[in-house]
Motif scaffolding. Structure first.
Motif, PDB file in Angstrom:
ATOM      1  N   ALA A 136     -33.171   2.285  20.130  1.00 56.97           N
ATOM      2  CA  ALA A 136     -32.914   3.287  19.150  1.00 56.97           C
ATOM      3  C   ALA A 136     -32.233   3.235  19.414  1.00 56.97           C
ATOM      4  CB  ALA A 136     -34.132   3.952  18.761  1.00 56.97           C
ATOM      5  N   GLY A 137     -31.030   3.193  20.179  1.00 59.56           N
ATOM      6  CA  GLY A 137     -29.419   3.639  21.031  1.00 59.56           C
ATOM      7  C   GLY A 137     -29.621   4.879  21.405  1.00 59.56           C
ATOM      8  N   VAL A 138     -28.658   5.591  21.347  1.00 62.90           N
ATOM      9  CA  VAL A 138     -28.708   6.880  22.290  1.00 62.90           C
ATOM     10  C   VAL A 138     -29.807   8.098  21.733  1.00 62.90           C
ATOM     11  CG1 VAL A 138     -27.224   8.763  22.927  1.00 62.90           C
ATOM     12  CG2 VAL A 138     -26.230   6.213  22.878  1.00 62.90           C
ATOM     13  N   LEU A 139     -30.446   8.680  22.286  1.00 64.02           N
ATOM     14  CA  LEU A 139     -31.364  10.339  21.386  1.00 64.02           C
ATOM     15  C   LEU A 139     -30.992  11.330  21.330  1.00 64.02           C
ATOM     16  CD1 LEU A 139     -34.776  11.051  21.543  1.00 64.02           C
ATOM     17  CD2 LEU A 139     -33.906  11.658  23.694  1.00 64.02           C
ATOM     18  N   GLU A 140     -30.927  10.838  20.028  1.00 61.91           N
ATOM     19  CA  GLU A 140     -29.940  12.444  18.943  1.00 61.91           C
ATOM     20  C   GLU A 140     -31.199  12.880  18.047  1.00 61.91           C
ATOM     21  OE1 GLU A 140     -28.282  12.550  15.983  1.00 61.91           O
ATOM     22  OE2 GLU A 140     -28.796  10.371  15.627  1.00 61.91           O
ATOM     23  N   PRO A 141     -31.044  14.231  17.446  1.00 61.30           N
ATOM     24  CA  PRO A 141     -32.066  14.721  16.470  1.00 61.30           C
ATOM     25  C   PRO A 141     -32.181  14.062  15.375  1.00 61.30           C
ATOM     26  CG  PRO A 141     -30.605  16.590  17.497  1.00 61.30           C
ATOM     27  CD  PRO A 141     -29.886  14.910  17.945  1.00 61.30           C
ATOM     28  N   ALA A 142     -31.165  13.146  14.623  1.00 64.83           N
ATOM     29  CA  ALA A 142     -31.614  12.810  13.772  1.00 64.83           C
ATOM     30  C   ALA A 142     -32.731  11.507  13.624  1.00 64.83           C
ATOM     31  CB  ALA A 142     -30.743  12.423  12.682  1.00 64.83           C
ATOM     32  N   ALA A 143     -31.598  10.269  14.711  1.00 60.39           N
ATOM     33  CA  ALA A 143     -32.668   9.648  15.136  1.00 60.39           C
ATOM     34  C   ALA A 143     -33.468   9.828  15.416  1.00 60.39           C
ATOM     35  CB  ALA A 143     -31.602   8.584  16.459  1.00 60.39           C
ATOM     36  N   LEU A 144     -34.266  10.665  16.174  1.00 54.39           N
ATOM     37  CA  LEU A 144     -35.738  10.702  16.692  1.00 54.39           C
ATOM     38  C   LEU A 144     -36.591  11.079  16.018  1.00 54.39           C
ATOM     39  CD1 LEU A 144     -37.354  10.854  18.841  1.00 54.39           C
ATOM     40  CD2 LEU A 144     -37.555  13.359  19.277  1.00 54.39           C
ATOM     41  N   ALA A 145     -36.272  12.357  14.962  1.00 64.09           N
ATOM     42  CA  ALA A 145     -36.751  12.031  13.298  1.00 64.09           C
ATOM     43  C   ALA A 145     -37.421  10.979  12.108  1.00 64.09           C
ATOM     44  CB  ALA A 145     -36.379  13.030  12.738  1.00 64.09           C
ATOM     45  N   GLU A 146     -36.046   9.683  12.610  1.00 64.34           N
ATOM     46  CA  GLU A 146     -36.102   8.749  12.309  1.00 64.34           C
ATOM     47  C   GLU A 146     -37.195   8.029  12.551  1.00 64.34           C
ATOM     48  OE1 GLU A 146     -36.573   5.643   9.276  1.00 64.34           O
ATOM     49  OE2 GLU A 146     -35.562   7.931   8.511  1.00 64.34           O
ATOM     50  N   ALA A 147     -37.411   7.767  14.517  1.00 65.78           N
ATOM     51  CA  ALA A 147     -37.720   7.129  14.913  1.00 65.78           C
ATOM     52  C   ALA A 147     -39.368   7.403  14.181  1.00 65.78           C
ATOM     53  CB  ALA A 147     -37.518   7.227  15.968  1.00 65.78           C
ATOM     54  N   HIS A 148     -39.845   8.582  14.472  1.00 64.10           N
ATOM     55  CA  HIS A 148     -41.150   9.569  14.078  1.00 64.10           C
ATOM     56  C   HIS A 148     -41.712   8.837  12.772  1.00 64.10           C
ATOM     57  CE1 HIS A 148     -41.893  12.373  17.401  1.00 64.10           C
ATOM     58  NE2 HIS A 148     -41.346  11.732  17.689  1.00 64.10           N
ATOM     59  N   ARG A 149     -40.906   8.950  11.726  1.00 67.88           N
ATOM     60  CA  ARG A 149     -41.422   8.514  10.315  1.00 67.88           C
ATOM     61  C   ARG A 149     -41.417   7.014  10.559  1.00 67.88           C
ATOM     62  NH1 ARG A 149     -36.643  12.021   8.820  1.00 67.88           N
ATOM     63  NH2 ARG A 149     -34.752  10.562   9.137  1.00 67.88           N
ATOM     64  N   THR A 150     -40.643   6.200  11.116  1.00 70.82           N
ATOM     65  CA  THR A 150     -40.851   4.742  10.911  1.00 70.82           C
ATOM     66  C   THR A 150     -42.833   4.362  11.853  1.00 70.82           C
ATOM     67  OG1 THR A 150     -38.930   3.878  11.641  1.00 70.82           O
ATOM     68  CG2 THR A 150     -40.468   2.590  12.086  1.00 70.82           C
ATOM     69  N   LEU A 151     -42.515   5.414  13.141  1.00 71.92           N
ATOM     70  CA  LEU A 151     -44.462   5.222  13.487  1.00 71.92           C
ATOM     71  C   LEU A 151     -45.275   6.041  12.864  1.00 71.92           C
ATOM     72  CD1 LEU A 151     -42.364   4.338  16.452  1.00 71.92           C
ATOM     73  CD2 LEU A 151     -44.232   5.706  17.502  1.00 71.92           C
ATOM     74  N   SER A 152     -45.206   7.174  11.951  1.00 74.12           N
ATOM     75  CA  SER A 152     -45.840   7.207  11.038  1.00 74.12           C
ATOM     76  C   SER A 152     -46.317   6.601   9.867  1.00 74.12           C
ATOM     77  CB  SER A 152     -45.645   9.007  10.507  1.00 74.12           C
ATOM     78  OG  SER A 152     -45.892   9.618  11.578  1.00 74.12           O
ATOM     79  N   SER A 153     -45.674   5.312   9.799  1.00 71.86           N
ATOM     80  CA  SER A 153     -45.889   4.844   8.776  1.00 71.86           C
ATOM     81  C   SER A 153     -46.836   3.464   8.471  1.00 71.86           C
ATOM     82  CB  SER A 153     -44.821   3.936   7.889  1.00 71.86           C
ATOM     83  OG  SER A 153     -44.474   2.668   9.141  1.00 71.86           O
ATOM     84  N   GLY A 154     -47.173   3.396   9.901  1.00 68.01           N
ATOM     85  CA  GLY A 154     -48.588   2.400  10.843  1.00 68.01           C
ATOM     86  C   GLY A 154     -47.642   1.255  10.909  1.00 68.01           C
ATOM     87  N   LYS A 155     -46.273   0.555  10.131  1.00 73.59           N
ATOM     88  CA  LYS A 155     -46.164  -0.489  10.301  1.00 73.59           C
ATOM     89  C   LYS A 155     -44.980  -0.857  11.513  1.00 73.59           C
ATOM     90  CE  LYS A 155     -45.950  -1.080   5.629  1.00 73.59           C
ATOM     91  NZ  LYS A 155     -44.675  -0.584   3.637  1.00 73.59           N
TER      92      LYS A 155
END
Length: 329
Positions: free
Chosen positions: A301-320
């Motif tokens: 997922a690249g470098v840890l930064e706020p927007a990227a972390l929020a997107e990662a949470h959305r990805t995991l919440s999708s269940g996919k």
């Protein structure tokens, strides 16, 4: 040069808990049993998404790989410069920070053959899989195991451990072509669809019952099916908290048992077997270095930064999500 007294860490936004923001915080100081670790990489787990709304202003993250930079007075094993990996303690601040403190008794040596990104994807899921299989299910060589939700981070390692270490017949569940292919790659003997009738699918494989079941998704939705499929005196473990009371009486006539796996319990309650997590992580590191187990990282997922972390949470919440997702610091 004097060590920095403050650092920028990622916290759950108090204004909107679906977002993250960088804030200045004091560098934590290690207690007697603690290591201060320079975090090199972190991964994101479903637990992060589940506790986010409850922790505005807090640092999340319970997986890290990094380098020891300081240690407490009672630390016995690790030294400055050692490379380590760990899942941490949910009652303390998380790993989404450049410098993080953690009890050495739940820290293992980093696998030598993995870089920090791949190493960070392992600890929480490896501890959950190992404890669930060998402490809760107490699986035996050559038995049959059904893994419900086998394509996620935990399921991926459950399949590997059960097949490669315990020589079990492993039936993993997955509902999409990509997840089915992944579960087969992890080593499952058979892949069935948990969105369709599981007893019918297992009957087609010549199986009426299985010796053990490891549930990684939807405890409520799958409980009655698990009760039907578990063999007499069999064992079921789940890592997903139910939304409603479970009909435990359905296991009575089979003398079957049901238990929970929650890898944070040992650190939350400072149990007498706390240090077993260090031993598990060291053993897993050996198995990764030997090529017996393989990394489950699928997303850099690249470098840890706020927007990227929020997107990662959305990805995991999708269940996919398939496998694991990790960031560099």
């Amino acid at each position: 040069m004097a060590p920095a007294k403050t650092q920028k860490v990622l916290v759950v936004s108090p204004a909107n808990t679906s977002r993250f923001e960088l804030v200045e915080r004091e560098v934590p100081q290690p207690g007697p049993h603690d290591l201060l670790v320079q975090v090199k990489a972190v991964s994101v787990n479903p637990v992060d998404t589940k506790v986010r709304a409850k922790r505005p202003g807090r640092v999340l993250g319970w997986d890290a790989s990094g380098v020891v930079v300081a240690r407490g007075s009672e630390v016995k094993r690790f030294r400055e410069g050692d490379e380590v990996y760990y899942a941490g303690d949910i009652t303390r601040e998380g790993t989404n920070a450049p410098l993080h403190v953690v009890d050495e008794r739940i820290v293992g040596r980093k696998p030598r053959k993995l870089d920090h990104l791949h190493a960070a994807s392992i600890p929480l899921t490896a501890l959950t899989a190992w404890e669930g299989l060998y402490e809760q299910l107490r699986v035996e060589q050559g038995g049959t195991l059904l893994v419900i939700g086998a394509a996620g981070g935990v399921g991926s390692l459950v399949v590997q451990m059960a097949k490669r270490l315990t020589k079990m017949t492993v039936i993993g569940t997955a509902s999409r072509d990509t997840t089915r292919d992944w579960v087969k790659k992890m080593g499952a003997d058979h892949v069935v669809n948990h969105r369709e009738n599981l007893p019918t699918q297992l009957a087609a494989l010549g199986l009426k019952n299985v010796d053990a079941i490891f549930c990684c998704v939807g405890t409520d939705a799958h409980f009655e099916t698990m009760a039907e499929l578990i063999a007499p005196s069999g064992r079921i473990v789940s890592i997903v908290e139910p939304e409603q009371p479970l009909p435990m009486g359905k296991l009575f006539s089979k003398k079957a048992s049901f238990s929970w796996e929650f890898m944070f319990s040992k650190s939350m309650y400072n149990t007498k077997d706390l240090a077993t997590q260090q031993a598990i992580l060291d053993r897993v590191a050996d198995l990764l270095d030997e090529g017996v187990l393989t990394s489950t990282l699928t997303v850099d997922a690249g470098v840890l930064e706020p927007a990227a972390l929020a997107e990662a949470h959305r990805t995991l919440s999708s269940g996919k999500m398939v496998g694991k997702l990790a960031f560099r610091l």
